[in-house]
Design an enzyme around this catalytic site. Structure first.
Site, mmCIF file in Angstrom:
data_model
loop_
_atom_site.group_PDB
_atom_site.id
_atom_site.type_symbol
_atom_site.label_atom_id
_atom_site.label_comp_id
_atom_site.label_asym_id
_atom_site.label_seq_id
_atom_site.Cartn_x
_atom_site.Cartn_y
_atom_site.Cartn_z
ATOM 1 N N SER A 26 -0.147 -6.626 -10.907
ATOM 2 C CA SER A 26 0.816 -5.767 -10.918
ATOM 3 C C SER A 26 1.371 -5.230 -9.481
ATOM 4 O O SER A 26 0.883 -5.394 -8.618
ATOM 5 C CB SER A 26 0.434 -4.486 -12.285
ATOM 6 O OG SER A 26 -0.888 -3.950 -11.443
ATOM 7 N N GLU A 28 3.516 -1.838 -7.275
ATOM 8 C CA GLU A 28 4.285 -0.649 -7.041
ATOM 9 C C GLU A 28 5.006 -0.588 -6.562
ATOM 10 O O GLU A 28 5.400 -1.382 -5.280
ATOM 11 C CB GLU A 28 2.763 0.172 -6.563
ATOM 12 C CG GLU A 28 3.261 1.913 -6.833
ATOM 13 C CD GLU A 28 2.353 2.554 -5.868
ATOM 14 O OE1 GLU A 28 0.896 2.370 -6.683
ATOM 15 O OE2 GLU A 28 2.222 2.831 -4.397
ATOM 16 N N ASP A 120 -1.055 15.176 -5.012
ATOM 17 C CA ASP A 120 -1.104 15.543 -3.418
ATOM 18 C C ASP A 120 -0.250 16.992 -3.564
ATOM 19 O O ASP A 120 0.889 16.976 -3.679
ATOM 20 C CB ASP A 120 -1.706 14.930 -2.881
ATOM 21 C CG ASP A 120 -2.723 13.829 -2.686
ATOM 22 O OD1 ASP A 120 -4.210 14.403 -2.977
ATOM 23 O OD2 ASP A 120 -3.230 12.613 -3.004
ATOM 24 N N PHE A 223 -1.336 5.048 7.319
ATOM 25 C CA PHE A 223 -1.964 5.504 5.285
ATOM 26 C C PHE A 223 -3.294 5.607 5.975
ATOM 27 O O PHE A 223 -3.747 6.340 5.108
ATOM 28 C CB PHE A 223 -1.599 4.546 5.285
ATOM 29 C CG PHE A 223 -0.007 4.089 5.130
ATOM 30 C CD1 PHE A 223 0.869 5.261 5.321
ATOM 31 C CD2 PHE A 223 0.493 3.055 4.410
ATOM 32 C CE1 PHE A 223 1.990 5.205 4.933
ATOM 33 C CE2 PHE A 223 1.224 2.731 4.052
ATOM 34 C CZ PHE A 223 2.681 3.763 4.405
ATOM 35 N N HIS A 273 -3.604 -4.865 -8.430
ATOM 36 C CA HIS A 273 -2.210 -4.492 -7.831
ATOM 37 C C HIS A 273 -1.838 -4.357 -6.673
ATOM 38 O O HIS A 273 -2.624 -3.845 -5.841
ATOM 39 C CB HIS A 273 -2.746 -2.616 -8.403
ATOM 40 C CG HIS A 273 -1.786 -2.414 -8.897
ATOM 41 N ND1 HIS A 273 -0.754 -2.042 -9.537
ATOM 42 C CD2 HIS A 273 -1.236 -0.732 -8.168
ATOM 43 C CE1 HIS A 273 0.511 -0.991 -9.518
ATOM 44 N NE2 HIS A 273 -0.605 -0.356 -8.462
#
Length: 293
Positions: A26, A28, A120, A223, A273
């Protein structure tokens, strides 16, 4: 086919086997901020949809404008590709009534898979009134949504220990979540230890590894500092001297991602993912070479 894929597939093929019919993926995306970014998004969506993904997910911004974009692009991606497309939904700065309205609109539009997150904020003094668990409960009261939630093999930055991390995840699963998607990681053992801990604590759903191919090492370091993700020393060594050569960084990053997928596949993992950052070249190339065609 992307130049990256065309010119470097032979190099990557030296490390690969064919995992066709073994793995499923999958992907994003996030809502684009302008027309140029939107064109890049559609190019990525169209290319990756040919891999027959399990589903797409679209992130949810921190303000109402971004949130409206999420709804728009989730509907449009689903309509154009036919791929199940799941909006991210967070409960920061949103009332229960607003969340119910958003969820009902999704359900009425045929969008029945949601990624439920607390969300967040940059405000360190923010007092959360709702958490992902509350959102899962709310969604299940509205309709029988297929719900994905987040998991953190190396702990959420606010988690005290692995026991609390497992406790909160189990509560979300018990409330009706169907699967967990992990934060990205680079140490395979971190994921495997976390998965084992989930099983020992009665969590039976799929713990899907989140894969972030490294296309820009400086970006990944930023990140990682925000998300509490550890970058092993051997990765720093691999990227040493590549600061001014992004193509080299993509080749190295693809090799690392492929090794992660291969090793986890040997440990029984079948679903992955990919965090695409709205760029399809690396995710497409990796999955194509692994046999998803």
């Amino acid at each position: 086919m992307k130049n990256y894929h065309k010119y470097h597939q032979d190099i990557l093929n030296q490390k690969l086997e064919n995992y066709q019919n073994i793995i499923q993926c999958s992907f994003e995306f996030f809502p684009p901020k302008n027309l140029i970014a939107e064109k890049r998004l559609w190019s990525s969506v169209n290319e990756i949809s040919s891999l027959k993904p399990n589903f797409f997910s679209v992130t949810y911004g921190a303000n109402s404008g971004e949130r409206n974009k999420t709804h728009h692009f989730v509907k449009k991606i689903n309509q154009i590709t036919g791929v199940i497309t799941a909006p991210h939904l967070t409960c920061i700065d949103t009332t229960s009534n607003q969340l119910r309205k958003i969820a009902k609109n999704y359900w009425d539009d045929g969008i029945k898979h949601i990624v439920a997150l607390r969300g967040d904020t940059l405000n360190k003094n923010y007092q959360h009134k709702m958490y992902a668990l509350d959102l899962v409960v709310l969604l299940k009261k509205i309709a029988d949504f297929d719900i994905s939630v987040a998991a953190y093999p190396e702990l959420h930055p606010e988690s005290k220990n692995i026991q609390s991390e497992i406790f909160y995840l189990k509560n979300k699963i018990d409330a009706g979540a169907s699967r967990a998607i992990t934060q990205f990681f680079f140490e395979i053992e971190s994921y495997l230890r976390f998965r084992d801990a989930c099983v020992k604590n009665g969590i039976q759903v799929d713990i899907i590894p989140g894969i972030l191919p490294i296309s820009n090492f400086q970006q990944i370091k930023r990140f990682s500092s925000i998300t509490n993700v550890h970058i092993p020393k051997w990765i720093f060594k691999m990227f040493d001297g590549s600061e001014n050569n992004l193509m080299t960084q993509k080749i190295i990053g693809s090799s690392i991602a492929i090794d992660i997928v291969k090793n986890l596949c040997h440990e029984g993992v079948k679903n992955f993912h990919f965090y695409t950052l709205n760029q399809s070249d690396m995710a497409y190339s990796i999955c194509h070479i692994l046999g998803l065609k």
